[in-house]
Every structure is written in C-alpha cells, then in structure tokens.
Scaffold this motif. Structure first.
Motif: not given
Length: 248
Positions: A202-230
C-alpha cells in the motif's frame, strides 16, 4: 478572512522549510531542508500507486468492522449471558492489545495453526477486529442514547422487541453513530500504514520500498505524508457535509 490569510502564510512557511535555501539570520547560518527533486520525480508515480490499495483496504475494512461492531453491540446489550460475555471478552482483548501486534499475529502466527492468509486479507482481518471492538462501544452508546420511553411506547402499540429494535431504535441510533463511523474511517485510512509491516504494497509499503534501498527515505516519506494528508482532507470534507445533512 483573517484565518484564511494565516493559513496561507503557514502553508507558505511550510513550503519554504523544504526549499533548501541557505541564508544568515543575525549572523547565524541557516539552511532549510532540501528534498531530492530527481528522486521525487522518478518515484512519485510508483509511491502514488499505493493510494488505491490504501483506500480499498480502508473501505473493505470499515464495512466489515461496522458490521462486526453492530453485531457485537447487540450481543453486549442482550440478556443472553453467553453472548454478552463473549462480546465483552472480544472488546477487552482487541482494545487491550496493540494493532501492530494484531497485524503480526494474524499474518505470522496464525500460519502455525494452519491458517494462512495473504497480506491483504490479513490486513483486512486485523483492521476489522480492532476497529470493530472500538466501534462496538460507539454503537452501544448510540443505542442506549435512545430514550427508554420510545421503547415503552412501541410495546404499548403492540410491537415485539425485535420490531422495536429494527423500526424504532436502530434508525435513530444510526443517525447518532454515523459521524463517529466517519471519524473511524479517517483514522483507519492512516492506520493502514501498519500493513507495510506484513509486506502489503500500500502507500507506506511502496514508500519504504522506494526510499530505503536508495537512501532517500526522507523524500519517500514526504510523498506518502502528502497523500495521507490529502486523503484525510477529502474524507473530512465529505464527513463535514454528512454531519450538516444529519443535523438538518
């Protein structure tokens, strides 16, 4: 008007906090946060595809939880000791253990007993059982909020107990509990993030899958947070309209 202007100001300051600008304030160097724009552009769509699964999971779970909560509330209010005690045990157990534990128990512990469920089914079952327990108390309070005089009047008119419940009590109780069900739906939409722990994309799972291996978890969480907020803003808007309609 003033509140709207202040809201725009705070949003502008929030955007500025992520602008990556460097400046000096009273001789002190200040640097705002900076998002990696290349990562956001490349992985925005991949992360955003989890929104559909998140909403689907929330919708299926809230429908199942509402049904379970209604049945549990009726059992808890009944004079049948086995049913009322079972309802009390269920509510106490679900409310007394963390939702995260329930996710892991259903997905990882139940297979030892031969009950193997997929990630989506496990998430639905965990959310249904957990929110069903909390919403059971909401239904119980809604039913008990109906004045006893209406029940007595229904009996005086010759209605049977089950007819009184279905025709007199429940229609009024549903109007009382419907706004609270909306609140639970909004909260559940955010709690679906726990499903990422059981490999659901789901949204958080995809954010973790995209951000953790590439060392950009901060950006991935921001994208997920914007969607949860919306999603929360959209659901809150429709809930507000529903509450105004019920008030009229």
């Amino acid at each position: 008007m003033a509140r709207g202007l202040w809201l725009v100001l705070w949003l502008a300051l929030l955007a500025f906090a992520f602008s990556g600008v460097r400046f000096e304030l009273a001789g002190i160097p200040v640097r705002t946060l900076r998002l990696n724009g290349n990562f956001v552009r490349e992985w925005w769509w991949f992360i955003s595809q989890g929104v559909g699964i998140t909403f689907q999971l929330s919708l299926v779970s809230i429908l199942c939880a509402t049904t379970l909560a209604f049945l549990s509330a009726l059992a808890g209010l009944s004079q049948v000791a086995p049913l009322s005690s079972l309802s009390a045990l269920y509510v106490s157990l679900m409310r007394g253990t963390p939702l995260f534990l329930q996710f892991l128990f259903i997905y990882q512990a139940l297979p030892q007993l031969g009950l193997v469920l997929g990630s989506f089914a496990s998430a639905v079952l965990a959310l249904t059982l957990n929110y069903g327990a909390y919403m059971s108390e909401i239904f119980r309070a809604g039913i008990q909020a109906i004045h006893r005089g209406q029940t007595e009047a229904a009996y005086a008119l010759g209605l049977k107990p089950w007819q009184t419940m279905w025709r007199i009590i429940l229609p009024q109780a549903f109007r009382i509990v419907l706004p609270d069900i909306g609140n639970q739906f909004i909260a559940m939409q955010k709690d679906t993030a726990l499903a990422s722990a059981i490999a659901l994309q789901e949204l958080m799972g995809r954010a973790r899958q995209a951000g953790l291996p590439r060392q950009h978890f901060f950006e991935a969480l921001v994208v997920a947070a914007l969607w949860y907020w919306l999603l929360t803003l959209i659901l809150s808007f429709f809930q507000g309209r529903l509450e105004r309609y019920l008030t009229r």
